[in-house]
Design a protein around this motif. Structure first.
Motif, PDB file in Angstrom:
ATOM      1  N   ARG A 224      17.564  74.020 -11.576  1.00 41.04           N
ATOM      2  CA  ARG A 224      18.640  73.327 -12.275  1.00 41.04           C
ATOM      3  C   ARG A 224      18.919  71.986 -11.607  1.00 41.04           C
ATOM      4  O   ARG A 224      19.143  70.962 -12.287  1.00 41.04           O
TER       5      ARG A 224
ATOM      6  N   TYR B 159      16.164  69.597 -12.507  1.00 46.00           N
ATOM      7  CA  TYR B 159      16.293  69.166 -13.899  1.00 46.00           C
ATOM      8  C   TYR B 159      17.419  68.137 -14.059  1.00 46.00           C
ATOM      9  O   TYR B 159      17.267  67.133 -14.759  1.00 46.00           O
ATOM     10  N   ASP B 160      18.544  68.381 -13.376  1.00 42.61           N
ATOM     11  CA  ASP B 160      19.674  67.450 -13.457  1.00 42.61           C
ATOM     12  C   ASP B 160      19.311  66.084 -12.889  1.00 42.61           C
ATOM     13  O   ASP B 160      19.680  65.044 -13.449  1.00 42.61           O
TER      14      ASP B 160
ATOM     15  N   PHE C 200      16.295  64.828 -12.713  1.00 43.90           N
ATOM     16  CA  PHE C 200      15.350  64.217 -13.655  1.00 43.90           C
ATOM     17  C   PHE C 200      16.067  63.650 -14.871  1.00 43.90           C
ATOM     18  O   PHE C 200      15.727  62.564 -15.359  1.00 43.90           O
ATOM     19  N   GLN C 201      17.066  64.360 -15.380  1.00 46.08           N
ATOM     20  CA  GLN C 201      17.828  63.885 -16.529  1.00 46.08           C
ATOM     21  C   GLN C 201      18.578  62.598 -16.214  1.00 46.08           C
ATOM     22  O   GLN C 201      18.666  61.694 -17.053  1.00 46.08           O
ATOM     23  N   ARG C 202      19.127  62.511 -15.005  1.00 42.33           N
ATOM     24  CA  ARG C 202      19.913  61.339 -14.615  1.00 42.33           C
ATOM     25  C   ARG C 202      19.035  60.150 -14.241  1.00 42.33           C
ATOM     26  O   ARG C 202      19.317  59.012 -14.615  1.00 42.33           O
ATOM     27  N   GLU C 203      17.979  60.416 -13.468  1.00 45.09           N
ATOM     28  CA  GLU C 203      17.234  59.311 -12.848  1.00 45.09           C
ATOM     29  C   GLU C 203      15.745  59.298 -13.150  1.00 45.09           C
ATOM     30  O   GLU C 203      15.039  58.377 -12.707  1.00 45.09           O
ATOM     31  N   GLY C 204      15.254  60.290 -13.872  1.00 44.31           N
ATOM     32  CA  GLY C 204      13.841  60.315 -14.212  1.00 44.31           C
ATOM     33  C   GLY C 204      12.961  60.617 -13.003  1.00 44.31           C
ATOM     34  O   GLY C 204      13.422  61.128 -11.974  1.00 44.31           O
TER      35      GLY C 204
END
Length: 302
Positions: A152, A155-156, A158-162
């Motif tokens: 998690r 994933y978080d 990656f969602q915010r900063e790639g």
């Protein structure tokens, strides 16, 4: 009078064995699953919490989860890193070594270039995000009964900063790996030469080769400042005066302002232990296993 033309020896490319890649992955996975990860966790804790001694770091790590606290980040990140970085290093260093020898460099220089290039390749392929996530696991606050899983967290981020976010601090990792392999290679070769003395062709004993590698691994930890900078860049620990967007230079300035010059060497003792233990596993373990299978293969042909 006829002129004798001597043909230069042909430079052959070193073969990359699939079995050796598997062997390297297996040994490194064993290493990190035994004493390797505890050394890594304590080293990372001290680099992130530079006011803590080794004893304090051990107590706090144990308080986080008992014995399991010393294996935070092992699954899956340390396993992914251990099972892949050896293969990346082998392929990259072999290719660079060959190209350097073709270009006219000596075997020693070619090997050095190969090690440096292999270390950089490790960082920018698998080690960057694996090292980041291992550091996240050690340094993030875990609220009782409400802790997000490691997947998690990844994933978080990656969602915010790639991809850039998952590889935060990768430049410091690359510099560390580059200087690690360059130093290990150079210092080990110098130590081997000292053991040989005047007889430069003498074959070294197993103990001498192990000692040379262990000395090279231990002294290569001179680059601990890069490791402390890397940990600070990837750390999830909160501090009011910590700059928001850290790079190599702003992180180094922050560490120096907070902890002085000695702050750059926090965690060097467990890192030396980690480096020596890894060398023991790779030298003794690797040589022993290869010798076992070599003898078994020879016996089957007899």
């Amino acid at each position: 009078m006829s002129e004798v033309i001597t043909k230069a020896p042909q430079i052959e490319k070193k073969a990359v064995s699939f079995h050796n890649i598997l062997l390297g992955a297996a040994i490194q996975t064993f290493e990190v699953s035994t004493l390797g990860q505890p050394f890594e966790v304590v080293k990372t804790h001290m680099a992130a919490n530079r006011g803590d001694s080794i004893a304090t770091s051990l107590k706090k790590t144990y308080a986080r989860g008992g014995i399991a606290g010393f294996y935070q980040g092992l699954i899956p990140w340390a396993w992914i890193e251990a099972s892949t970085k050896g293969g990346v290093l082998l392929f990259t260093s072999s290719e660079i070594d060959y190209r350097a020898r073709v270009a006219g460099f000596s075997p020693s220089w070619a090997g050095l270039f190969g090690g440096v290039g292999g270390g950089i390749a490790q960082a920018y392929t698998t080690m960057g995000f694996c090292t980041f996530m291992k550091t996240v696991e050690v340094t993030r606050h875990k609220a009782a009964g409400a802790s997000a899983s490691t997947w998690r967290i990844a994933y978080d981020v990656f969602q915010r900063e790639g991809i850039r976010g998952l590889n935060r601090g990768v430049s410091a990792v690359a510099l560390r790996q580059m200087t690690n392999w360059g130093s290990r290679f150079g210092i080990s070769r110098v130590t081997e030469s000292l053991f040989r003395g005047q007889d430069k062709t003498r074959k070294l004993s197993t103990a001498e080769r192990l000692a040379s590698s262990a000395i090279g691994g231990a002294l290569a930890c001179w680059n601990q400042p890069l490791e402390v900078i890397r940990v600070e860049m990837q750390s999830q620990a909160k501090a009011a005066d910590r700059p928001a967007n850290l790079n190599l230079f702003t992180t180094a300035r922050y560490i120096y302002q907070k902890n002085g010059f000695l702050g750059f060497y926090r965690g060097v003792t467990p890192r030396v232990g980690l480096s020596v233990y890894l060398t023991v596993c790779m030298v003794f373990g690797g040589d022993s296993i290869k010798a076992y299978f070599g003898d078994k293969k020879a016996a089957s042909k007899a």
